[in-house]
Write a protein that holds these residues in place. Structure first.
Motif, PDB file in Angstrom:
ATOM      1  N   ARG A   1     -23.132 -28.150  39.355  1.00 36.63           N
ATOM      2  CA  ARG A   1     -21.702 -28.358  39.166  1.00 36.63           C
ATOM      3  C   ARG A   1     -21.239 -28.066  37.742  1.00 36.63           C
TER       4      ARG A   1
ATOM      5  N   THR B   1     -19.489 -24.092  45.789  1.00 35.77           N
ATOM      6  CA  THR B   1     -20.033 -25.106  46.687  1.00 35.77           C
ATOM      7  C   THR B   1     -21.138 -24.541  47.570  1.00 35.77           C
TER       8      THR B   1
ATOM      9  N   ASP C   1     -17.786 -30.962  46.107  1.00 30.97           N
ATOM     10  CA  ASP C   1     -17.361 -30.135  44.978  1.00 30.97           C
ATOM     11  C   ASP C   1     -16.514 -28.945  45.412  1.00 30.97           C
TER      12      ASP C   1
ATOM     13  N   THR D   1     -10.926 -29.613  46.596  1.00 31.80           N
ATOM     14  CA  THR D   1     -12.161 -30.251  47.051  1.00 31.80           C
ATOM     15  C   THR D   1     -11.897 -31.093  48.298  1.00 31.80           C
TER      16      THR D   1
ATOM     17  N   GLU E   1     -11.362 -34.726  41.687  1.00 31.10           N
ATOM     18  CA  GLU E   1     -11.249 -33.512  40.857  1.00 31.10           C
ATOM     19  C   GLU E   1     -10.436 -32.483  41.642  1.00 31.10           C
TER      20      GLU E   1
ATOM     21  N   SER F   1     -17.386 -39.873  40.219  1.00 31.20           N
ATOM     22  CA  SER F   1     -17.860 -39.303  41.474  1.00 31.20           C
ATOM     23  C   SER F   1     -17.535 -40.268  42.611  1.00 31.20           C
TER      24      SER F   1
ATOM     25  N   HIS G   1     -22.889 -32.439  34.583  1.00 34.40           N
ATOM     26  CA  HIS G   1     -21.572 -32.784  35.109  1.00 34.40           C
ATOM     27  C   HIS G   1     -21.386 -34.302  35.107  1.00 34.40           C
TER      28      HIS G   1
END
Length: 491
Positions: A102, A117, A136, A163, A183, A216, A247
C-alpha cells in the motif's frame, strides 16, 4: 519458480503456490448432508511473481478466488486469479511492478497512477453478484460459475469512493447491504464514504464523514437501527509513505474511538465515543440494539495483532505476549458523554462467524478461531504468521464455550456457516484444515462440521490433491441463490 524471500510471509502455509486448477468429484470421507447445496467461495492471497522487496508481506499477494461446489454429496473445486489491473500489468511484464504494501511511491514508474488493489481479502455476495474485495480499492466482480473476472465494481459509477471495505454487512430481513470505504478520496485521508445498496444491488444512498485520524477501519457493524465504526490507532502518514516507509504504524499511546450513527442516516449524525488507547480489533462478531443500549462484540487485543504494523510504530512485542479476548462494548445512547462499558465474554481468538440470520440482532451463539493449549506450537503461516488450531463456539448469554481442538501440526482457516433446512438444527460449518506432512510439506482438507456439536469433529472430510495456500475470508452462497442469479443473467 523465481526465488521468494525466506520470511514468514513466504514459507510454511504461506508458501506461494500460483496454480490455477479445477477438479470434479473429489474424494469424500464420510457423508456430506443433503442439506448442504451451494458454493463455498474463498479469498486466497497468492503472489504470481516474486516481490520487488524482500520485506514484502502476505497481504500483498495477488487475489485468487477459490470455489468448492457441493451438490448431492459431491464436491468440485476450482481456483483462479482475480484479474485486477495490477495482476494483468504484472502478468504482461512477467515480473512485479508494484512495490511495498500500500505504498505507491515505491512502485515501478511504468505503473504510476494504476490500480494497486489485489482484491485478495473477502468474497462478497449481494444482489446476485459475486465480488472479490480488499479495502485499498474497489471490488472486482467475478462470474460465480466460471470464476472469470468481469471487472471493477462501482455501482455503475454511482459510488464515488476510491475504496470499498472487505467487510460489508447484509441485513437478513431487508436484504440491504451496508458498506463503506476509508481513505475514500486518497492516501492518508480521514474521509470515509458510507453506502447502502438495496436487496437488488442498487446503490440507494452515500454519505461521507471524517474519522478522528486516518486509521485502518477493517470491519464495522450494523444493528437494526445503527451503523457502528470502530477506529483503532493504526495510523497512516503521507510523509512516511513518500519516504518509502510503511503505510500503517500502530500507536500504543493514541486513543481508540467508536462512531455510531443511524444506519440510514447522514455522516453529520455521527456520535463519537472514546476508548482505551492502543487497543486493536480487526473483526467484529456482531452488534445489536437493546433499548437505548447498543452492544458490540469484537475480537479485541491490547495492541495490533500484525507484527509489521506494530514494528513500524516502534512496538516490540512477541506475538505470544499479546493479551485480549472476545469483548463486549456497551454504549448507552440515552446518556451524554463519550464513555462506554467494557466486559470480557470469551477467550482470545479471531475470524468470527455468525449465522446470516443473526446479523445485527440478538444472537444465541457464534464461532471463532483460537489456540488449543494442548495442540502444541502453531504452524507458521496465515496473515499474522501463526495459524489457529482450535474452533470455539460461544454463547455470550450464558458463557457456555465448546471447542474443537486440532492435533499437533494442524491449522484451521475461517469457517463459513451453512443454514439447515431442518427447523431447530444449528446447521453446519465448512472450513479448510491443514496438516504438516513433512518439513516443508502440507496437506489440506475441506471439513464439514455440525455447527451445534463442534467437539465431535468433522462428519465429512475432502482431501485435496494439490497444495493450498491459506485463505483470508470466505463466503457461503446457497444453490438457490446461485440459481436465482443465473436466472437473472439469462433474462
Amino acid at each position: 519458480m523465481p526465488a521468494y524471500p525466506q520470511t514468514i510471509h513466504f514459507v510454511g502455509l504461506n508458501t506461494p503456490v500460483g496454480i490455477e486448477w479445477a477438479a470434479r468429484n473429489l474424494d469424500v470421507i464420510g457423508e456430506i448432508p443433503a442439506g448442504i447445496a451451494g458454493a463455498f467461495f474463498r479469498a486466497v492471497p497468492d503472489p504470481a511473481h516474486a516481490p520487488m522487496f524482500d520485506d514484502d508481506i502476505v497481504l500483498s499477494g495477488d487475489g485468487m478466488v477459490a470455489k468448492f461446489t457441493i451438490q448431492d454429496g459431491k464436491v468440485d473445486y476450482a481456483i483462479r486469479y482475480v484479474e485486477t489491473e495490477r495482476y494483468r500489468l504484472e502478468k504482461d511484464a512477467r515480473r512485479a511492478l508494484f512495490g511495498q504494501y500500500r505504498n505507491p511511491f515505491t512502485d515501478d514508474p511504468v505503473v504510476a497512477g494504476r490500480d494497486r488493489t489485489v482484491a485478495n481479502t473477502t468474497p462478497v455476495w449481494h444482489g446476485g453478484r459475486l465480488f472479490m474485495t480488499k479495502e485499498d480499492g474497489l471490488g472486482y466482480e467475478i462470474d460465480p460459475d466460471t470464476l472469470e473476472t468481469i471487472g471493477r465494481w462501482d455501482y455503475h459509477g454511482a459510488f464515488t469512493s476510491q475504496t470499498f471495505t472487505a467487510h460489508p454487512r447484509v441485513d437478513p430481513q431487508t436484504g440491504e447491504m451496508f458498506f463503506f470505504g476509508y481513505e475514500a478520496d486518497g492516501l492518508c485521508s480521514t474521509k470515509v464514504a458510507y453506502g447502502v445498496a438495496d436487496r437488488n444491488g442498487n446503490l440507494v444512498s452515500e454519505t461521507w464523514f471524517d474519522q478522528p485520524y486516518c486509521s485502518s477501519i477493517h470491519d464495522f457493524a450494523i444493528t437494526e437501527r445503527h451503523a457502528i465504526f470502530p477506529v483503532f490507532p493504526t495510523t497512516a502518514d503521507l510523509d512516511r509513505l513518500k519516504a518509502g516507509g510503511a503505510h500503517w504504524a500502530h500507536r500504543q499511546d493514541l486513543d481508540s474511538w467508536v462512531g455510531i450513527m443511524p444506519r440510514h442516516g447522514m455522516g453529520g449524525e455521527m456520535r463519537w465515543f472514546r476508548g482505551r488507547p492502543g487497543v486493536s480489533a480487526f473483526h467484529i462478531v456482531n452488534a445489536y440494539d437493546d433499548g437505548d443500549l447498543v452492544h458490540l462484540d469484537l475480537c479485541l487485543s491490547d495492541t495490533n495483532a500484525f507484527g509489521f504494523m506494530r514494528e513500524a510504530g516502534g512496538i516490540r512485542r512477541d506475538q505470544r505476549e499479546i493479551q485480549g479476548g472476545l469483548t463486549r462494548w456497551t454504549f448507552d445512547l440515552s446518556k451524554e458523554g463519550d464513555r462506554f462499558e467494557e466486559r470480557l465474554v470469551g477467550p482470545p481468538g479471531d475470524m468470527p462467524r455468525l449465522r446470516d440470520a443473526d446479523q445485527g440482532r440478538p444472537y444465541r451463539s457464534a464461532w471463532y478461531l483460537s489456540m488449543n493449549p494442548q495442540g502444541g506450537p502453531p504452524l507458521p503461516g496465515g496473515p499474522v504468521g501463526f495459524a489457529f488450531n482450535a474452533l470455539l463456539q460461544i454463547e455470550p448469554g450464558n458463557g457456555r464455550i465448546d471447542m474443537m481442538g486440532l492435533e499437533f501440526g494442524m491449522a484451521i482457516s475461517e469457517p463459513v456457516h451453512v443454514a439447515s433446512p431442518e427447523a431447530g438444527h444449528d446447521g453446519w460449518l465448512l472450513m479448510v484444515v491443514d496438516r504438516q506432512a513433512g518439513e516443508t510439506e502440507f496437506r489440506s482438507e475441506l471439513w464439514v462440521v455440525d455447527a451445534g456439536a463442534i467437539a465431535a469433529g468433522p462428519i465429512a472430510r475432502v482431501p485435496m490433491p494439490l497444495p493450498m495456500r491459506a485463505q483470508v475470508h470466505g463466503a457461503w452462497v446457497s444453490a438457490a441463490q446461485l440459481a436465482s442469479a443465473q436466472g437473472k443473467k439469462a433474462a
